[in-house]
Design an enzyme around this catalytic site. Structure first.
Site, PDB file in Angstrom:
ATOM      1  N   GLU A 286       3.586  -4.846  -6.920  1.00  0.00           N
ATOM      2  CA  GLU A 286       2.389  -4.182  -6.399  1.00  0.00           C
ATOM      3  C   GLU A 286       1.509  -5.168  -5.639  1.00  0.00           C
ATOM      4  O   GLU A 286       1.004  -4.853  -4.553  1.00  0.00           O
ATOM      5  CB  GLU A 286       1.598  -3.557  -7.548  1.00  0.00           C
TER       6      GLU A 286
ATOM      7  N   LYS B  51     -12.255   4.915 -15.369  1.00  0.00           N
ATOM      8  CA  LYS B  51     -11.678   3.565 -15.352  1.00  0.00           C
ATOM      9  C   LYS B  51     -12.600   2.526 -14.716  1.00  0.00           C
ATOM     10  O   LYS B  51     -12.182   1.387 -14.522  1.00  0.00           O
ATOM     11  CB  LYS B  51     -10.336   3.585 -14.611  1.00  0.00           C
TER      12      LYS B  51
END
Length: 290
Positions: free
Chosen positions: A170, A188
């Protein structure tokens, strides 16, 4: 991936989903009959599309199908334009972005787009929704990457990633992008970041790495696999050590210190990389730009 039937008639919405198309057809027939709507099987199948499957994403069905995550992911997909090479991230929210890109390609409203997947999970979803895929070593730069986060900072362009153990790939793909968009939800966010930072390491270095993490003030733990004995191994054959530092007051310094650990491949702090965060709330979608 799973399948969803969506249909509107007379101002009423009908929406059901299941893991296979045949199961979705049966669910749709039952729901339509309950509402006295009439569609034949071909018409039902014409209104079925691919959606993220809770069975194949590291989240519960409740999390994957949560409205705020669906909204955040689908809104993030709007940054993709004709002719772009796109990094396709990993996670329950990003999966909705991948699905939306595929839907737009199928509808003909998005053309000449190529995707580079950050994980097997995102690769399989992209393939199923019809996004043309290329390998990461076929390009040296990307127009945009859409990725998720385990935690994000609304005041700074930093995130913690790696809950799915794909953070090394990623970070590579996200770093190649001219623009990094994080698709997430309001649950989050945190200032400062405090989520345990994943660190991928050589398997034989696990004991000494844990000691070095303790020397940095962290609490390390080797991540164990689910539904099998032993630790989790990444796609590159590494172990994951989750490093809990509590509140991370200086992410730049912490990222530098983690990167200096011998035997470590990559850590999950993405510092000064984020250009935009698109996040879903209970009622809306909001955007933070850096």
């Amino acid at each position: 991936m799973a399948k969803q039937f969506s249909y509107q008639q007379g101002g009423h919405d009908v929406s059901v989903w299941a893991e296979t198309e045949d199961e979705t057809v049966e669910e749709a027939k039952n729901e339509l009959a309950d509402r006295d709507f009439e569609l034949d099987e071909d018409e039902i199948r014409d209104n079925i599309r691919v959606i993220p499957s809770p069975r194949r994403i590291k989240s519960s069905a409740e999390d994957v199908l949560m409205d705020k995550r669906r909204r955040g992911g689908m809104e993030a997909a709007e940054v993709v334009e004709d002719g772009m090479d796109v990094g396709l991230g990993t996670g329950s929210t990003t999966a909705w972005a991948i699905a939306k890109i595929g839907w737009k390609i199928d509808e003909g409203t998005l053309t000449n787009v190529r995707g580079v997947a950050t994980s097997l999970q995102s690769h399989e979803l992209a393939k199923e929704v019809g996004i043309p895929l290329i390998n990461v070593d076929e390009v040296t730069e990307l127009d945009v990457a859409i990725d998720g986060a385990d935690q994000w900072d609304p005041e700074n362009p930093h995130v913690v990633k790696g809950g799915g153990a794909s953070h090394a790939r990623e970070k590579l793909i996200d770093s190649m992008a001219e623009k990094l968009v994080i698709a997430t939800d309001d649950q989050k966010r945190s200032t400062p970041l405090s989520y345990p930072v994943p660190l991928s390491i050589l398997p034989e270095s696990r004991e000494v790495v844990k000691e070095w993490i303790r020397d940095q003030g962290g609490n390390p733990s080797v991540r164990y696999a689910e539904k099998k004995d032993g630790p989790l191994f990444t796609a590159n054959g590494n172990l994951i050590v989750d490093c809990d530092f509590g509140d991370i007051e200086n992410p730049e310094e912490r990222a530098t210190e983690l990167a200096r650990i011998p035997g470590a491949q990559e850590h999950g702090l993405f510092v000064n990389m984020v250009d935009e965060v698109v996040y879903g709330t209970d009622d809306d979608v909001k955007t933070v730009r850096f």
